[in-house]
Write an enzyme that holds these catalytic residues in place. Structure first.
Site, PDB file in Angstrom:
ATOM      1  N   ASP A 145       5.442  -3.678   2.101  1.00  0.00           N
ATOM      2  CA  ASP A 145       6.599  -4.264   2.555  1.00  0.00           C
ATOM      3  C   ASP A 145       6.592  -6.008   2.983  1.00  0.00           C
ATOM      4  O   ASP A 145       5.508  -6.318   3.427  1.00  0.00           O
ATOM      5  CB  ASP A 145       7.364  -3.622   3.939  1.00  0.00           C
ATOM      6  N   ASP A 183      11.032   5.791  -3.103  1.00  0.00           N
ATOM      7  CA  ASP A 183       9.910   5.581  -2.298  1.00  0.00           C
ATOM      8  C   ASP A 183       8.519   6.279  -2.385  1.00  0.00           C
ATOM      9  O   ASP A 183       8.712   7.350  -3.334  1.00  0.00           O
ATOM     10  CB  ASP A 183      10.538   5.344  -0.938  1.00  0.00           C
ATOM     11  N   ASN A 229      -0.716   2.345  -7.400  1.00  0.00           N
ATOM     12  CA  ASN A 229      -1.206   2.909  -8.484  1.00  0.00           C
ATOM     13  C   ASN A 229      -0.887   2.263  -9.686  1.00  0.00           C
ATOM     14  O   ASN A 229      -0.838   2.491 -10.874  1.00  0.00           O
ATOM     15  CB  ASN A 229      -0.455   4.541  -8.648  1.00  0.00           C
TER      16      ASN A 229
HETATM   17  C1  GLA Z   1       9.158   1.851   2.703  1.00  0.00           C
HETATM   18  C2  GLA Z   1       9.623   0.878   1.769  1.00  0.00           C
HETATM   19  C3  GLA Z   1      10.822  -0.083   2.170  1.00  0.00           C
HETATM   20  C4  GLA Z   1      11.790   0.676   2.725  1.00  0.00           C
HETATM   21  C5  GLA Z   1      11.257   1.828   3.985  1.00  0.00           C
HETATM   22  C6  GLA Z   1      12.272   2.854   4.073  1.00  0.00           C
HETATM   23  O1  GLA Z   1       8.557   1.266   3.741  1.00  0.00           O
HETATM   24  O2  GLA Z   1       8.686   0.123   1.090  1.00  0.00           O
HETATM   25  O3  GLA Z   1      11.218  -0.988   1.424  1.00  0.00           O
HETATM   26  O4  GLA Z   1      12.583   1.409   1.849  1.00  0.00           O
HETATM   27  O5  GLA Z   1      10.252   2.468   3.447  1.00  0.00           O
HETATM   28  O6  GLA Z   1      11.788   3.591   5.259  1.00  0.00           O
END
Ligand code: GLA
Length: 404
Positions: free
Chosen positions: A206, A151, A188
Site C-alpha cells: 500500500d 484483494d 506473485n
Molecule cells: C489492502 C489493499 C488496500 C485496501 C485495503 C482495504 O491493504 O492493498 O488498497 O484495499 O486492503 O482493507
C-alpha cells in the site's frame, strides 16, 4: 441440402457442449483507468450518502469531463452473507442497497466499482469471495458493477494465479463487462501472468500518505511515493493498452504540500498508472484540484500508445524521466528528489536517446527541432535550439513536452 443441415446440426451440437471460452473482458481499459476510490481517505468509514456526494463532486468539479469515471467503494461496504450465501451490503451504512447506489452513479454518467478479496475475509475483516466467486460475480452483475478491485488478504494456501483466474472466469460467465483490478501487492509477480487475467495489477504494497518515507506497521510496511516509484523499476515492458502496472491509488489531496502533489501526480502519469484519486473530492483545495485536473499532464498518462515511461538518468538527486507519446512527441520530466532547490542545465544538441522497448528515438542533436511546452506553467518555452537552464524546487518536477 441434407448434408448442409447435418453439418449445421453437428456444428450446433459442438457449440452447445463446449464450455464458454473463459477470458477477461477484452477492449476495456485501453488507456489506464481513471476514477476515485474511497480507501485512502475514508478507510472503512464508507456509506451511501458519502459515495453519492463524491459522485456529485466528481461531476460538479469537472473531474468527470477530464476522464475520472470510476467511483469505487473499497473495503467495508459489506454486510453478512444471506442464508443462501449471497453477499449483502451493510444495511446501516447502505440502507438503499448497492443497486440503488450504482444506479445513482450511472445516472451521473459515471461508472461504479466495488471491492472484494480472494480470501475468506477482506483485509478489513468482512466476508470475502473465497468459495463464493460465481455467486458474487452474479450479484455484482445484477447490481451493475463495472469495476472490481480484488484483494489478497486471508488467502493462506491459495494459489494466486488460480484464485484470480477463477474470479476472472466468474465475472466473464456473469456476462457484465467488468474492469478487473488485481490487488495482490506484487507478491506473485502478476506482471508475468496477469495480462490474460485482469486489466491492472498492483505492483507493490500500500501507498502511504508521504512523499519519501516508509511506514512500519509491525508485520508489514506501506510506502511513500518515492519508495513506490523505485519499485516500478524493470516493470515497464509488461504494461500496455488493456493491462497496466498499478503503483496504487493516489494520495494527492490528502495533506502533502502542492509541490509534492505535483511530483506524485506527474510521476504516476509518466508511469502510465491508473489515475485513481484517493482524496475527499467534496472538499479539495484549489491547489489539489489544479493538480488532479491538469489536462496536459493527464494526456501523458492517457496517451493511446500506452508506453510506460522510464528513468533515463539520475544525477545529484535529480532524475530525468522520458515517455514516448503518439505523433512522435516525447515527455521529458526532471524530478528533484531532494528537499533543496537544484539547478539543471541541458544542451539538447548533445541529447539523443533510443528507447529499445518501444523502438522510438528522441534525437535533438541534428536538424530536427522540437518545440517545448512546460506542462505545469502551461506555456511554450522555446525549442531545442536553446540550452535549457532551470531551477527545480525540492520535491518538485519540471515537466516538458517536446513536439516536432
Ligand atoms: C489492502 C489493499 C488496500 C485496501 C485495503 C482495504 O491493504 O492493498 O488498497 O484495499 O486492503 O482493507
Amino acid at each position: 441440402m441434407k448434408n448442409i443441415s447435418r453439418i449445421f446440426l453437428a456444428a450446433l451440437l459442438c457449440f452447445a457442449i463446449l464450455p464458454v471460452q473463459a477470458q477477461k473482458f477484452e477492449g476495456l481499459a485501453m488507456t489506464p483507468p481513471m476514477g476515485w476510490n474511497s480507501w485512502n481517505k475514508f478507510g472503512c468509514d464508507v456509506n451511501e450518502q458519502k459515495i453519492r456526494e463524491v459522485a456529485d463532486a466528481i461531476v460538479a468539479s469537472g473531474l468527470k469531463d477530464l476522464g475520472y469515471e470510476y467511483v469505487v467503494i473499497d473495503d467495508c461496504w459489506h454486510g453478512e452473507r444471506d442464508s443462501l450465501g449471497f453477499i449483502t451490503a451493510n444495511a446501516e451504512h447502505f440502507p438503499s442497497g448497492i443497486k440503488a447506489l450504482a444506479d445513482y452513479i450511472h445516472s451521473k454518467g459515471l461508472k461504479f466499482g466495488i471491492y472484494s478479496c480472494a480470501g475468506n475475509k477482506t483485509c478489513g475483516g468482512k466476508p470475502a469471495s473465497r468459495g463464493h466467486e460465481y455467486q458474487d460475480a452474479l450479484t455484482y452483475a445484477k447490481w451493475g458493477v463495472d469495476y472490481l478491485k480484488y484483494d489478497w488478504c486471508d488467502t493462506e494456501g491459495l494459489n494466486a494465479v488460480g484464485a484470480y483466474t477463477t474470479m476472472r472466469d466468474a465475472l466473464y460467465a456473469a456476462g457484465r463487462p467488468v474492469v478487473f483490478s488485481l490487488c495482490e501487492w506484487g507478491n506473485n509477480k502478476p506482471w508475468l501472468w496477469a495480462k490474460e487475467v485482469g486489466h491492472l495489477w498492483r505492483t507493490t504494497g500500500d501507498v502511504y500518505n508521504c512523499f519519501d518515507c516508509v511506514k512500519n506497521w509491525g508485520t508489514w510496511n506501506s510506502w511513500g511515493v518515492m519508495q513506490i516509484l523505485d519499485m516500478q523499476d524493470g516493470l515497464r515492458e509488461y504494461a500496455g493498452p488493456g493491462h497496466w502496472n498499478d503503483p496504487d491509488m493516489m494520495e494527492v489531496g490528502n495533506g502533502m504540500p502542492i509541490n509534492e502533489e505535483r511530483a506524485h501526480f506527474t510521476m504516476w502519469c509518466m508511469l502510465a498508472a491508473p489515475l485513481i484519486a484517493g482524496n475527499d473530492v467534496r472538499n479539495m483545495t484549489i491547489e489539489t484540484f489544479s493538480v488532479l485536473s491538469n489536462k496536459e499532464v493527464i494526456d501523458i498518462d492517457q496517451d493511446s500508445l500506452g508506453i510506460q515511461g522510464f528513468k533515463y538518468a539520475s544525477k545529484d538527486s535529480v532524475e530525468t524521466w522520458l515517455k514516448p507519446l503518439k505523433n512522435d512527441q516525447w515527455v521529458v520530466c526532471f524530478l528533484n528528489r531532494s528537499t533543496s532547490t537544484k539547478n539543471i542545465e541541458m544542451d539538447w544538441k548533445t541529447f539523443s536517446v533510443t528507447d529499445s522497448l518501444s523502438n522510438r528515438i528522441l534525437d535533438t542533436t541534428g536538424k530536427q527541432i522540437y518545440k517545448i511546452s512546460n506542462l505545469w506553467l502551461k506555456k511554450n518555452t522555446g525549442d531545442t535550439r536553446k540550452v535549457l537552464k532551470s531551477t527545480i524546487p525540492g520535491h518538485d518536477v519540471l515537466c516538458l513536452k517536446l513536439s516536432k
